[in-house]
Design an enzyme around this catalytic site. Structure first.
Site, short mmCIF file in Angstrom:
data_model
loop_
_atom_site.label_atom_id
_atom_site.label_comp_id
_atom_site.label_asym_id
_atom_site.label_seq_id
_atom_site.Cartn_x
_atom_site.Cartn_y
_atom_site.Cartn_z
N MET A 79 0.83 -1.21 0.00
CA MET A 79 0.00 0.00 0.00
C MET A 79 0.87 1.25 0.00
O MET A 79 0.36 2.37 0.13
CB MET A 79 -0.96 -0.02 1.18
CG MET A 79 -1.97 -1.16 1.05
SD MET A 79 -3.51 -0.91 1.93
CE MET A 79 -2.93 -0.82 3.61
N HIS B 226 8.78 -4.07 3.91
CA HIS B 226 8.57 -4.16 2.45
C HIS B 226 9.90 -4.42 1.72
O HIS B 226 9.94 -5.18 0.76
CB HIS B 226 7.97 -2.85 1.91
CG HIS B 226 6.66 -2.47 2.52
ND1 HIS B 226 6.52 -1.40 3.38
CD2 HIS B 226 5.43 -3.01 2.40
CE1 HIS B 226 5.25 -1.29 3.74
NE2 HIS B 226 4.57 -2.26 3.17
N ARG C 82 1.62 1.63 10.17
CA ARG C 82 0.77 2.33 11.15
C ARG C 82 1.54 2.72 12.42
O ARG C 82 1.01 3.47 13.24
CB ARG C 82 -0.43 1.46 11.51
CG ARG C 82 -1.38 1.29 10.33
CD ARG C 82 -2.68 0.60 10.67
NE ARG C 82 -3.65 0.74 9.60
CZ ARG C 82 -3.93 -0.18 8.65
NH1 ARG C 82 -3.29 -1.33 8.66
NH2 ARG C 82 -4.83 0.06 7.72
P1 AMP Z 1 1.13 -3.22 3.35
O1 AMP Z 1 1.79 -2.17 2.54
O2 AMP Z 1 1.01 -2.89 4.79
O3 AMP Z 1 -0.15 -3.71 2.72
O4 AMP Z 1 2.10 -4.48 3.32
C1 AMP Z 1 2.57 -5.01 2.10
C2 AMP Z 1 3.28 -6.30 2.39
O5 AMP Z 1 4.36 -6.07 3.29
C3 AMP Z 1 2.39 -7.38 3.03
O6 AMP Z 1 2.69 -8.64 2.45
C4 AMP Z 1 2.81 -7.33 4.47
O7 AMP Z 1 2.63 -8.56 5.15
C5 AMP Z 1 4.29 -7.03 4.33
N1 AMP Z 1 4.83 -6.47 5.58
C6 AMP Z 1 4.35 -5.42 6.28
N2 AMP Z 1 5.07 -5.23 7.42
C7 AMP Z 1 6.02 -6.20 7.41
C8 AMP Z 1 7.08 -6.55 8.31
N3 AMP Z 1 7.31 -5.88 9.43
N4 AMP Z 1 7.85 -7.60 7.99
C9 AMP Z 1 7.64 -8.32 6.85
N5 AMP Z 1 6.67 -8.03 5.96
C10 AMP Z 1 5.88 -6.99 6.24
#
Ligand code: AMP
Length: 287
Positions: free
Chosen positions: A30, A37, A187
């Site tokens: 996102m 990421h 967040r």
């Molecule tokens: P988001 O942008 O929050 O939708 O996350 C995108 C991807 O990054 C998703 O597959 C999440 O599970 C992964 N992600 C987010 N935070 C972490 C983290 N701390 N460690 C590993 N992967 C993460």
């Protein structure tokens, strides 16, 4: 690196890459990019020849009263981070590219989406699976990379891919944490300094669970009670759930004798945080 905004252009560019026989990785995000990421992008680069990162704050996965409006958006910063990390394409469509009309078709994975985050975030997973199905159809990658941080999400997506025979491999990457143990999340930037301290109790609760299991405890009610006690150390923490479930079917279990997912979701002030560990009695500590 190319920044692509339209579906037609993404299909054209990535179609050519596929035609050339190169292996395509997809990292859906996102966009509020952080070290979590970047670890997915790194894993993608090790496994594939061409990395596509998608950046889309998907409105259909946010419920009423959630943070869709205030979710951090900085495409310039994210693109630069991707460029430096060796990403080939950033696909960042506007909402009206992805949803030109009110959708009539939804992808809904039953069963796995009813508990844990699905219970308090009604409709969330339907939005996630629908947008992922769309992205999978647009990008047509060989491998998609997801984080263990969102444990239920990746289990649900994996099941969708299997049920719908989508020709895509799903790879799960470990949760990246701050040095003090806090799972990195977009967040976390909403947290005040006091809330940031309180947020550490999620990690402390999971560590306590792991410590008790290492000490021989197998009773889930006992483990959950201990974790709730840790979270109770701050009056600012309001738990949503503290659960121990079968890591495949996400059903609650009473005793740890198989691979279990220990998952925690809390409100810290106005911010919802989640964290988890997988407990596999045959594997050494994973936290
Ligand atoms: P988001 O942008 O929050 O939708 O996350 C995108 C991807 O990054 C998703 O597959 C999440 O599970 C992964 N992600 C987010 N935070 C972490 C983290 N701390 N460690 C590993 N992967 C993460």
């Amino acid at each position: 690196m190319q920044l692509i905004k339209t579906i037609d252009e993404a299909r054209r560019v990535i179609g050519q890459v596929r035609y050339d026989g190169r292996k395509v990785a997809l990292v859906p995000t996102m966009g509020a990019l952080h070290a979590g990421h970047m670890s997915l992008i790194q894993a993608a680069g090790q496994a594939c020849d061409f990395i596509v990162v998608t950046i889309f704050v998907n409105p259909t996965q946010f419920g009423a009263g959630e943070d869709l409006g205030k979710y951090p958006r900085d495409l310039e910063r994210a693109s630069e981070m991707c460029r430096l990390a060796g990403v080939d394409v950033v696909f960042a469509p506007d909402p009206d590219q992805m949803y030109p009309d009110e959708p009539m078709t939804w992808v809904n994975v039953e069963g796995l989406t009813e508990g844990l985050c699905g219970e308090s975030r009604q409709g969330h997973f339907r939005g996630v699976t629908t947008v992922c199905a769309k992205l999978f159809n647009i990008i047509r990658a060989d491998i998609a990379f997801f984080g263990q941080k969102d444990a239920q999400q990746v289990i649900v997506i994996d099941r969708m891919v299997a049920d719908l025979n989508i020709p895509l491999k799903i790879v799960v990457c470990p949760t990246v944490r701050q040095p003090d143990g806090l799972a990195i999340s977009s967040r976390n930037q909403y947290l005040s300094p006091e809330e940031r301290k309180d947020a550490l109790l999620l990690y402390a609760a999971l560590q306590e669970c792991r410590r008790m299991i290492d000490g021989g405890c197998r009773s889930c009610p006992e483990l959950i009670g201990a974790m709730q006690k840790v979270l109770g150390q701050s009056p600012r923490i309001v738990p949503d759930y503290v659960s121990i479930v079968d890591a495949e079917n996400l059903k609650n279990i009473e005793t740890i004798d198989q691979t279990a997912l220990v998952a925690v979701a809390v409100m810290v002030g106005a911010t919802r945080l989640i964290d988890n560990i997988i407990v596999d009695l045959n594997k050494p500590d994973d936290i």
